[in-house]
Design a protein around this motif. Sequence first.
Motif, PDB file in Angstrom:
ATOM      1  N   ILE A 170       9.277 -16.383 -62.825  1.00 34.20           N
ATOM      2  CA  ILE A 170       7.704 -16.126 -62.747  1.00 34.20           C
ATOM      3  C   ILE A 170       7.408 -15.488 -61.505  1.00 34.20           C
ATOM      4  O   ILE A 170       7.516 -16.046 -60.267  1.00 34.20           O
ATOM      5  N   GLY A 171       6.628 -14.137 -61.613  1.00 29.98           N
ATOM      6  CA  GLY A 171       5.959 -13.542 -60.287  1.00 29.98           C
ATOM      7  C   GLY A 171       4.601 -13.535 -60.622  1.00 29.98           C
ATOM      8  O   GLY A 171       4.022 -12.975 -61.706  1.00 29.98           O
ATOM      9  N   LEU A 172       3.517 -14.013 -59.589  1.00 30.23           N
ATOM     10  CA  LEU A 172       2.238 -13.687 -59.707  1.00 30.23           C
ATOM     11  C   LEU A 172       1.816 -12.963 -58.531  1.00 30.23           C
ATOM     12  O   LEU A 172       2.173 -13.223 -57.395  1.00 30.23           O
ATOM     13  N   ASP A 173       1.144 -11.900 -58.602  1.00 30.73           N
ATOM     14  CA  ASP A 173       0.531 -11.167 -57.729  1.00 30.73           C
ATOM     15  C   ASP A 173      -0.893 -11.333 -57.615  1.00 30.73           C
ATOM     16  O   ASP A 173      -1.325 -10.177 -58.434  1.00 30.73           O
ATOM     17  N   LEU A 174      -1.490 -11.920 -56.719  1.00 34.06           N
ATOM     18  CA  LEU A 174      -2.864 -11.878 -56.618  1.00 34.06           C
ATOM     19  C   LEU A 174      -3.431 -10.811 -55.677  1.00 34.06           C
ATOM     20  O   LEU A 174      -2.990 -10.770 -54.621  1.00 34.06           O
ATOM     21  N   GLY A 175      -4.470 -10.061 -56.282  1.00 34.05           N
ATOM     22  CA  GLY A 175      -4.876  -8.872 -55.425  1.00 34.05           C
ATOM     23  C   GLY A 175      -6.641  -9.209 -55.229  1.00 34.05           C
ATOM     24  O   GLY A 175      -7.095 -10.209 -56.021  1.00 34.05           O
ATOM     25  N   GLY A 176      -7.293  -8.419 -54.450  1.00 39.33           N
ATOM     26  CA  GLY A 176      -8.523  -8.454 -54.260  1.00 39.33           C
ATOM     27  C   GLY A 176      -9.348  -8.130 -55.895  1.00 39.33           C
ATOM     28  O   GLY A 176     -10.658  -8.654 -56.073  1.00 39.33           O
ATOM     29  N   THR A 177      -8.827  -7.512 -56.596  1.00 37.47           N
ATOM     30  CA  THR A 177      -9.214  -7.154 -57.936  1.00 37.47           C
ATOM     31  C   THR A 177      -8.691  -7.559 -59.018  1.00 37.47           C
ATOM     32  O   THR A 177      -9.289  -8.470 -59.922  1.00 37.47           O
ATOM     33  N   ASP A 178      -7.360  -7.750 -59.201  1.00 36.74           N
ATOM     34  CA  ASP A 178      -6.526  -8.102 -60.300  1.00 36.74           C
ATOM     35  C   ASP A 178      -5.714  -9.336 -60.059  1.00 36.74           C
ATOM     36  O   ASP A 178      -5.143  -9.146 -58.800  1.00 36.74           O
ATOM     37  N   LEU A 179      -5.326  -9.929 -60.802  1.00 35.67           N
ATOM     38  CA  LEU A 179      -4.264 -10.858 -60.847  1.00 35.67           C
ATOM     39  C   LEU A 179      -3.138 -10.375 -61.747  1.00 35.67           C
ATOM     40  O   LEU A 179      -3.262 -10.163 -63.096  1.00 35.67           O
ATOM     41  N   LYS A 180      -1.998  -9.802 -61.264  1.00 39.17           N
ATOM     42  CA  LYS A 180      -0.933  -9.537 -62.208  1.00 39.17           C
ATOM     43  C   LYS A 180       0.218 -10.430 -62.241  1.00 39.17           C
ATOM     44  O   LYS A 180       0.503 -11.117 -61.245  1.00 39.17           O
ATOM     45  N   TYR A 181       0.766 -10.665 -63.425  1.00 39.21           N
ATOM     46  CA  TYR A 181       1.689 -11.654 -63.554  1.00 39.21           C
ATOM     47  C   TYR A 181       2.566 -11.262 -64.687  1.00 39.21           C
ATOM     48  O   TYR A 181       2.558 -10.481 -65.440  1.00 39.21           O
ATOM     49  N   GLY A 182       3.840 -11.805 -64.180  1.00 39.67           N
ATOM     50  CA  GLY A 182       4.912 -11.596 -65.209  1.00 39.67           C
ATOM     51  C   GLY A 182       6.108 -12.534 -65.361  1.00 39.67           C
ATOM     52  O   GLY A 182       6.464 -13.169 -64.298  1.00 39.67           O
ATOM     53  N   LEU A 183       7.083 -12.272 -66.089  1.00 39.35           N
ATOM     54  CA  LEU A 183       8.345 -13.033 -66.431  1.00 39.35           C
ATOM     55  C   LEU A 183       9.384 -11.814 -66.056  1.00 39.35           C
ATOM     56  O   LEU A 183       9.428 -10.552 -66.389  1.00 39.35           O
TER      57      LEU A 183
END
Length: 305
Positions: free
Chosen positions: A10-23
């Motif tokens: 699981i990868g979670l990529d928190l940015g100032g605008t979006d939260l992108k996440y995926g397997l």
Amino acid sequence: MAAGKASVFIGLDLGGTDLKYGLVGPNGKILVSRKIRARTDVGQKVLVEQLRSAARELLSIASEKKWRVGRIGVGSPGAVNFETGKVFGDSPNIPGWEGVNLKKSLRMAGIPVYADNDANCVALAELLFGAARGSKSALCVTVGTGIGGGLILDGKVYRGSSFSAGEIGHTTVVFGGKECACGNRGCLEKYASVSALIDAAKGRGYANVQALTDSAKKEEQPAVELIDRQAAYLGAGLASAINLINPEEIVLGGGFVDAYPPLLKLVENEIRQRAFPAALLTLKVVKARLGNEAGVVGAAFLGSK
Ligand SMILES: [Zn+2]
């Protein structure tokens, strides 16, 4: 993928605008990808809950598909203690984020959790699966709202003595220059980030980056001059870093590098005029390969290298 045989991450990529996440699969390919607007304006609690619910969503998808989840990784703006998982330096993009413990917050189902600064995740992804694959030393630079940097030394992400290595965006390029949120003046990102470029472009009559790059592609002034200047600042900042670390590669990424491909060559030319000649003998200046996915992929592989 057979049940129990290979893990997904699981990868979670928190940015100032979006939260992108995926397997992400063991080969770095994103198998499931999601993006939501990050609630950065309402305090720690809500944002932490967004991260947790994103991780839970992915766990349930993995369970349906009978995939084993081997790791949860999260990349965040600001300074992140890689060992404890605590955010200890505030980011201007997420007010009040300082103090949150990302590792503790995402602990669930007995799965190992890792947390790091977002630029380090990008560097790790480029090292494992992208433009810096096989490199012993590289500086991965993302030109966006700010300028992020992640450093690879000895084939690993180098985080520094207090987890803040690679902050190339805060190299002084103008003595006594514009004030930066970091407390310094004249930082590279105040002159060479996309935000800085937009400010300069608006002052010269361009509505947005698209209008500027369209005009520059036709070799019109002052578009060409504005972008040349941005490239010169970038090249100057990078030349200083090159003199210090003598890397094999500079990996340049971010939306603007894709929107205006000639930028790469302009930056390289400036680097070659400025850096110490011996440090240029083996240097390659290349474009980042993983684009928008780098943050998620890198987060998913935290702790693997
Ligand atoms: Zn700064």
